[in-house]
Scaffold this motif. Sequence first.
Motif, mmCIF file in Angstrom:
data_model
loop_
_atom_site.group_PDB
_atom_site.id
_atom_site.type_symbol
_atom_site.label_atom_id
_atom_site.label_comp_id
_atom_site.label_asym_id
_atom_site.label_seq_id
_atom_site.Cartn_x
_atom_site.Cartn_y
_atom_site.Cartn_z
ATOM 1 N N ILE A 84 41.083 9.963 13.806
ATOM 2 C CA ILE A 84 41.451 10.778 14.965
ATOM 3 C C ILE A 84 40.486 11.931 15.239
ATOM 4 C CG2 ILE A 84 43.218 12.346 15.878
ATOM 5 C CD1 ILE A 84 45.307 10.633 14.445
ATOM 6 N N PHE A 85 40.087 12.660 14.176
ATOM 7 C CA PHE A 85 39.454 13.956 14.404
ATOM 8 C C PHE A 85 37.930 13.881 14.430
ATOM 9 C CE2 PHE A 85 43.606 14.813 12.457
ATOM 10 C CZ PHE A 85 44.179 15.473 13.544
ATOM 11 N N LYS A 86 37.348 14.836 15.149
ATOM 12 C CA LYS A 86 35.901 14.865 15.337
ATOM 13 C C LYS A 86 35.411 16.306 15.307
ATOM 14 C CE LYS A 86 36.209 14.892 20.404
ATOM 15 N NZ LYS A 86 37.622 15.294 20.405
ATOM 16 N N LYS A 87 34.127 16.459 15.231
ATOM 17 C CA LYS A 87 33.483 17.776 15.238
ATOM 18 C C LYS A 87 33.985 18.605 16.409
ATOM 19 C CE LYS A 87 28.901 19.942 15.317
ATOM 20 N NZ LYS A 87 27.431 19.690 15.353
ATOM 21 N N GLY A 88 34.319 19.859 16.111
ATOM 22 C CA GLY A 88 34.814 20.760 17.146
ATOM 23 C C GLY A 88 36.320 20.876 17.198
ATOM 24 N N ASP A 89 37.043 19.978 16.539
ATOM 25 C CA ASP A 89 38.503 20.063 16.481
ATOM 26 C C ASP A 89 38.931 21.126 15.480
ATOM 27 O OD1 ASP A 89 38.808 18.012 18.326
ATOM 28 O OD2 ASP A 89 39.026 16.452 16.791
ATOM 29 N N HIS A 90 40.123 21.648 15.674
ATOM 30 C CA HIS A 90 40.719 22.609 14.736
ATOM 31 C C HIS A 90 42.060 22.072 14.265
ATOM 32 C CE1 HIS A 90 43.304 26.325 14.026
ATOM 33 N NE2 HIS A 90 42.435 26.340 13.039
ATOM 34 N N ILE A 91 42.300 22.142 12.942
ATOM 35 C CA ILE A 91 43.531 21.637 12.326
ATOM 36 C C ILE A 91 44.189 22.754 11.542
ATOM 37 C CG2 ILE A 91 44.483 20.011 10.635
ATOM 38 C CD1 ILE A 91 42.064 18.178 11.275
ATOM 39 N N ILE A 92 45.510 22.880 11.688
ATOM 40 C CA ILE A 92 46.294 23.814 10.877
ATOM 41 C C ILE A 92 46.951 23.038 9.747
ATOM 42 C CG2 ILE A 92 48.233 25.431 10.852
ATOM 43 C CD1 ILE A 92 47.753 25.833 13.873
ATOM 44 N N THR A 93 46.794 23.537 8.516
ATOM 45 C CA THR A 93 47.429 22.919 7.355
ATOM 46 C C THR A 93 47.996 24.037 6.484
ATOM 47 O OG1 THR A 93 47.111 21.288 5.578
ATOM 48 C CG2 THR A 93 45.261 22.758 6.050
ATOM 49 N N SER A 94 48.212 23.815 5.185
ATOM 50 C CA SER A 94 48.842 24.857 4.373
ATOM 51 C C SER A 94 48.273 24.904 2.967
ATOM 52 C CB SER A 94 50.359 24.614 4.299
ATOM 53 O OG SER A 94 50.684 23.709 3.256
ATOM 54 N N VAL A 95 48.587 25.992 2.268
ATOM 55 C CA VAL A 95 48.127 26.168 0.887
ATOM 56 C C VAL A 95 48.951 25.339 -0.089
ATOM 57 C CG1 VAL A 95 47.251 28.494 1.325
ATOM 58 C CG2 VAL A 95 49.601 28.195 0.459
ATOM 59 N N THR A 96 49.998 24.670 0.380
ATOM 60 C CA THR A 96 50.839 23.870 -0.519
ATOM 61 C C THR A 96 50.394 22.409 -0.585
ATOM 62 O OG1 THR A 96 52.431 23.318 1.225
ATOM 63 C CG2 THR A 96 52.843 25.327 -0.037
ATOM 64 N N GLU A 97 49.319 22.061 0.103
ATOM 65 C CA GLU A 97 48.969 20.649 0.230
ATOM 66 C C GLU A 97 48.400 20.047 -1.054
ATOM 67 O OE1 GLU A 97 49.953 19.150 3.057
ATOM 68 O OE2 GLU A 97 50.623 21.178 3.559
ATOM 69 N N PHE A 117 44.863 27.705 7.122
ATOM 70 C CA PHE A 117 45.849 27.427 6.086
ATOM 71 C C PHE A 117 47.035 28.382 6.190
ATOM 72 C CE2 PHE A 117 41.848 25.808 4.594
ATOM 73 C CZ PHE A 117 42.181 24.606 4.003
ATOM 74 N N ILE A 118 48.230 27.818 6.377
ATOM 75 C CA ILE A 118 49.462 28.604 6.380
ATOM 76 C C ILE A 118 49.744 29.064 4.959
ATOM 77 C CG2 ILE A 118 51.906 28.626 6.977
ATOM 78 C CD1 ILE A 118 51.308 26.028 8.633
ATOM 79 N N ASP A 119 50.105 30.321 4.792
ATOM 80 C CA ASP A 119 50.379 30.904 3.473
ATOM 81 C C ASP A 119 51.844 30.681 3.097
ATOM 82 O OD1 ASP A 119 49.897 32.231 1.130
ATOM 83 O OD2 ASP A 119 49.206 34.088 2.069
ATOM 84 N N ILE A 120 52.208 31.074 1.865
ATOM 85 C CA ILE A 120 53.596 31.019 1.397
ATOM 86 C C ILE A 120 54.078 32.423 1.050
ATOM 87 C CG2 ILE A 120 53.599 28.651 0.557
ATOM 88 C CD1 ILE A 120 53.008 29.702 -2.250
ATOM 89 N N ASP A 121 55.413 32.603 1.062
ATOM 90 C CA ASP A 121 55.983 33.898 0.691
ATOM 91 C C ASP A 121 56.351 33.900 -0.785
ATOM 92 O OD1 ASP A 121 58.435 32.564 0.406
ATOM 93 O OD2 ASP A 121 59.175 33.177 2.373
ATOM 94 N N ARG A 140 44.126 20.968 17.499
ATOM 95 C CA ARG A 140 44.599 19.639 17.891
ATOM 96 C C ARG A 140 45.825 19.191 17.122
ATOM 97 N NH1 ARG A 140 41.198 14.498 18.335
ATOM 98 N NH2 ARG A 140 43.245 13.895 19.165
ATOM 99 N N ALA A 141 46.002 19.702 15.899
ATOM 100 C CA ALA A 141 47.069 19.126 15.072
ATOM 101 C C ALA A 141 47.516 20.073 13.975
ATOM 102 C CB ALA A 141 46.588 17.819 14.441
ATOM 103 N N ILE A 142 48.733 19.801 13.479
ATOM 104 C CA ILE A 142 49.237 20.383 12.241
ATOM 105 C C ILE A 142 49.356 19.241 11.241
ATOM 106 C CG2 ILE A 142 51.139 21.592 11.115
ATOM 107 C CD1 ILE A 142 51.845 22.752 13.867
ATOM 108 N N VAL A 143 48.721 19.390 10.091
ATOM 109 C CA VAL A 143 48.790 18.383 9.024
ATOM 110 C C VAL A 143 49.507 19.059 7.856
ATOM 111 C CG1 VAL A 143 47.501 16.826 7.520
ATOM 112 C CG2 VAL A 143 46.626 17.360 9.813
ATOM 113 N N ILE A 144 50.693 18.553 7.502
ATOM 114 C CA ILE A 144 51.562 19.326 6.617
ATOM 115 C C ILE A 144 52.341 18.424 5.672
ATOM 116 C CG2 ILE A 144 53.656 19.335 8.064
ATOM 117 C CD1 ILE A 144 52.132 22.547 6.749
ATOM 118 N N THR A 145 52.621 18.939 4.473
ATOM 119 C CA THR A 145 53.488 18.221 3.549
ATOM 120 C C THR A 145 54.944 18.460 3.920
ATOM 121 O OG1 THR A 145 54.059 17.878 1.223
ATOM 122 C CG2 THR A 145 53.557 20.128 1.871
ATOM 123 N N ALA A 146 55.775 17.440 3.783
ATOM 124 C CA ALA A 146 57.208 17.597 4.021
ATOM 125 C C ALA A 146 57.888 18.300 2.853
ATOM 126 C CB ALA A 146 57.864 16.238 4.250
#
Length: 380
Positions: A84-97, A117-121, A140-146
């Motif tokens: 899916i992803f290519k140069k120039g895209d931005h992805i939000i993910t987390s420190v728990t991955e 990277f989304i942080d944790i409390d 473009r996306a959020i890639v996250i663990t359930a």
Amino acid sequence: MIYLDNSSTTLIKPDVVSKALYEAIASQKYSNPSRGFYQEAINSSEAVYDVREIIAEFFGVEDPLNVAFTANITTSLNLVLNSIFKKGDHIITSVTEHNSVLRPLYQLEDRGVELSFIDIDENYNLKLEELENYLKDNTRAIVITAESNVSGVRTDLEYIYEFAIAHDLLVIIDGAQVAGTAKIKFNERKYPRLIFCITGHKALFGPTGTGAIIDMSGEKFKNVFTGGSGVNSFHRFNSVEMPDVFEYGTINFHSILALGAGVKFIDGIGIERVSEKIHSLRQRLFYGIREIPGIKLFSNERDSSIVSFNYREYPSSEICKKMYKINKIASRGGIHCAPLFHEKVGTKTRGIVRLSLSYFNNNDEINKTIDTIKLIAETS
């Protein structure tokens, strides 16, 4: 042995799984799917489609052809992310991955994809209220663990999805720890921009070498791997339609049939009952060790299948060895392939002890585990 490493793989599986795997091979009824018009080849194609239907129904997906089989969730995530992803895209993910997410993302970062990277409390919950801060024009996306494979803390997927819809983002979920331990039912009209990746060998009770990509996104995929498919042999590349775009070569159809047996086993009991039993055992364990002097928990009180802890300054590996030596309790110490989590909580050197439960655990095992940890604390 008391087996509490189910987040790694389920050692104890229903008899129907091994019987299905044996039957798939020994019966000589199944040849290569999509590779012939004789009965044994047709049997395989039909049987694999039946498992697509089983998985689609289990997760609430309308079209079974939106289920593509893979070797595991690492394969699923690599294929999806690189498709899916290519140069120039931005992805939000987390420190728990898990590294199954992080490493493919780092490869993309080296090719010009931006990451946040989304942080944790302090209770190991993701700071989802800060999501707005990570948005960019090219997100473009959020890639996250359930569910974190270290703490067991679950992500509020409804919050994630509502945010994604509001900002026209794709959501890609690592479902390794929740598939088979929690009720996950998607409605494609409600979740039209979502891709759910799973593995078969954990709580779905399938053999190793099984996984799937469940697509509800309508994304236009491109080939990452390509090769023989048994159809359209004069085309230069594989089809880019689901499920063919992710099913190159001969799929692991014997094991896929056994995975179907595992999912049917859960469905026969009811995922609500399975989840309720696991969570009941987990609460007994959580509260049973919480007050032991010297115990530091890395899980919170919310439902999951995982309790993680350390004891004083001991390396996690030493506690795991003691538990196995005293009462043959199989657990998992170390980093759990989740380096950013350990950097955040300060356990890079000694890791964390993880106890992960299954439907096949029972109260006596949990009580014995609690007593064993108490004994270690009293004698260390």
